[in-house]
Design a protein around this motif. Structure first.
Motif, short mmCIF file in Angstrom:
data_model
loop_
_atom_site.label_atom_id
_atom_site.label_comp_id
_atom_site.label_asym_id
_atom_site.label_seq_id
_atom_site.Cartn_x
_atom_site.Cartn_y
_atom_site.Cartn_z
N LEU A 66 9.73 62.70 -1.69
CA LEU A 66 9.02 61.69 -2.17
C LEU A 66 8.68 61.51 -3.59
O LEU A 66 8.79 60.34 -3.96
N GLU A 67 9.09 62.75 -4.35
CA GLU A 67 8.89 62.40 -5.70
C GLU A 67 10.20 61.89 -6.08
O GLU A 67 10.33 61.03 -6.90
N VAL A 68 11.18 62.35 -5.31
CA VAL A 68 12.44 61.64 -5.73
C VAL A 68 12.68 60.19 -5.43
O VAL A 68 13.32 59.40 -6.33
N ALA A 69 12.24 59.90 -4.27
CA ALA A 69 12.21 58.24 -3.87
C ALA A 69 11.37 57.66 -4.82
O ALA A 69 11.66 56.67 -5.16
N ILE A 70 10.36 58.16 -5.41
CA ILE A 70 9.42 57.17 -6.37
C ILE A 70 9.98 57.20 -7.87
O ILE A 70 10.25 56.22 -8.15
N THR A 71 10.53 58.31 -8.25
CA THR A 71 11.37 58.45 -9.32
C THR A 71 12.57 57.28 -9.46
O THR A 71 12.55 56.65 -10.38
N ALA A 129 13.39 53.98 -0.32
CA ALA A 129 13.73 54.74 0.51
C ALA A 129 12.99 54.84 2.04
O ALA A 129 13.47 55.23 2.94
N PHE A 130 11.88 54.20 1.86
CA PHE A 130 10.87 54.09 3.08
C PHE A 130 11.17 52.85 3.95
O PHE A 130 10.88 51.73 3.64
N ARG A 131 12.04 53.15 5.07
CA ARG A 131 12.39 51.87 5.75
C ARG A 131 11.18 51.71 6.98
O ARG A 131 11.51 51.46 8.34
N GLY A 185 17.81 63.13 12.05
CA GLY A 185 17.65 62.93 10.92
C GLY A 185 16.16 62.78 10.43
O GLY A 185 15.41 62.11 11.08
N PRO A 186 15.72 63.30 9.26
CA PRO A 186 14.30 63.28 9.05
C PRO A 186 13.82 61.99 8.65
O PRO A 186 12.61 61.80 9.13
N LEU A 187 14.81 61.02 7.96
CA LEU A 187 13.86 59.75 7.70
C LEU A 187 13.93 59.15 9.04
O LEU A 187 13.11 58.35 9.36
N SER A 188 14.80 59.40 9.76
CA SER A 188 14.80 58.36 11.01
C SER A 188 13.52 58.84 11.94
O SER A 188 12.89 58.10 12.65
N LEU A 189 13.15 60.31 11.84
CA LEU A 189 12.16 60.69 12.66
C LEU A 189 10.78 60.06 11.93
O LEU A 189 9.91 59.46 12.74
N LEU A 190 10.83 59.92 10.64
CA LEU A 190 9.48 59.29 10.13
C LEU A 190 9.48 57.79 10.50
O LEU A 190 8.28 57.21 10.85
N GLU A 191 10.88 57.29 10.79
CA GLU A 191 10.48 55.64 11.26
C GLU A 191 9.98 55.70 12.41
O GLU A 191 9.27 54.67 12.83
N GLN A 192 10.44 56.59 13.43
CA GLN A 192 9.80 56.54 14.77
C GLN A 192 8.52 56.76 14.78
O GLN A 192 7.93 56.20 16.01
N VAL A 193 7.74 57.60 14.00
CA VAL A 193 6.43 57.71 14.01
C VAL A 193 5.52 56.79 13.04
O VAL A 193 4.10 56.74 13.29
N ALA A 194 6.16 55.93 12.35
CA ALA A 194 5.62 54.89 11.51
C ALA A 194 5.83 53.59 12.28
O ALA A 194 5.84 53.38 13.54
N PRO A 207 7.43 49.69 12.23
CA PRO A 207 8.63 48.93 11.45
C PRO A 207 8.29 47.83 10.60
O PRO A 207 7.25 47.35 10.67
N LEU A 208 9.10 47.73 9.55
CA LEU A 208 8.89 46.60 8.62
C LEU A 208 8.99 45.35 9.44
O LEU A 208 9.78 45.26 10.47
#
Ligand code: AMP
Length: 286
Positions: free
Chosen positions: A164-169, A182-184, A273-282, A284-285
């Protein structure tokens, strides 16, 4: 209590609670998974039997059992404010993981208050790290009594940066409230400054909830969400569910560290993939 004293109390309380057996860390080893240029840390449980025994113990507790009222004396770290105290997380994966709990019962599914932000700000000023809140069962909370959490930095071994720090930077303008590219999925981000008071932080929280599409009204939260906060920024992520394909996700997942209990979950996570997992529990835009 001064910052140095809070850290010293946390360290000495952890040492004593480990010796006495009051602290029962979950043994894990870590692996890494990279997706879209972000390298996530995955804690993999080493002892499935112990994890299963722990799950059975937690499930066997009466539904109204409250581990924070009364709390275990051996896990008490410090008084933070007239309304909040700091405890060790009894079943920790990360060293020095603390809980910031209300002295009197308040429900986890109520919105955060100025007093909550006063307590988090106090703890964060003493300990550089990630404060977080799992707003409701579907956001990863397992206890009904209001508890914020704090894990000290660094969360990753030397040479690795928190995703998350990398994505914010990498944001085009991390100094203004903006989406994190990075957060879809639905979320809201705002930078913080050292002069912000607890009332300012609370106002920022309300604005981020609304930006993230949550109906911020009344006392009860209207939907599950995760809050992540450091000295430098605050992020809100609304949630659709607590797990996907058996893998539970709480606020720490959105920071970039995940936990898997079994080799099967580890394999599922690699496929997804970790970001796809996050997408599934968040959510959608739009
Ligand atoms: P969450 O699961 O995010 O709601 O966080 C609650 C935390 O409380 C969990 O991580 C548990 O490890 C922890 N916990 C459970 N029982 C106790 C206890 N008796 N004392 C302190 N922490 C506890």
């Amino acid at each position: 209590m001064s910052g140095l004293n809070l850290w010293q109390s946390l360290v000495s309380c952890s040492t004593n609670a480990l010796k006495s057996g009051a602290l029962q860390p979950i043994s894990t080893h870590h692996e890494f998974l990279t997706e879209a240029g972000l390298t996530f840390l995955v804690h993999v449980s080493d002892n499935l039997q112990r994890k299963t025994a722990l799950d059975t113990l937690l499930r066997s507790r009466a539904p109204d059992f409250n581990p924070f009222l009364p709390y275990e004396e051996a896990l008490f770290v410090a008084d933070l404010s007239p309304t909040h105290l700091c405890l060790l997380n009894k079943f920790n994966v990360v060293e020095h993981h603390s809980l910031i709990v209300t002295r009197a019962f308040e429900a986890q599914e109520t919105w955060l208050t100025v007093a909550d932000f006063a307590a988090i700000a106090h703890a964060l000023s003493a300990i550089e790290g990630l404060a977080f809140y799992n707003g409701g069962r579907d956001a990863g909370a397992s206890q009904r009594h209001k508890h914020l959490q704090l894990v000290p930095y660094p969360l990753l071994p030397p040479g690795y940066d928190l995703p998350l720090e990398v994505a914010i930077t990498a944001m085009p303008d991390p100094h203004a409230p903006n989406p994190i590219p990075a957060f879809r999925f639905r979320h809201a981000f705002a930078p913080l400054t050292p002069t912000m008071t607890p009332a300012d932080l609370h106002r920022c929280y309300g604005e981020l909830l609304s930006t993230a599409g949550l109906h911020y009204q009344g006392e009860q939260q209207t939907a599950p969400y995760n809050l992540l906060m450091t000295r430098a920024w605050m992020v809100i992520v609304p949630r659709s569910r607590d797990r996907y394909q058996g893998i539970s996700v709480n606020s720490l997942g959105f920071a970039g560290t995940l936990f898997v209990a079994t080799p099967e979950q580890r394999a599922t996570l690699t496929t997804l993939g970790p970001l796809s997992l996050l997408e599934q529990v968040a959510i959608p835009l739009p």
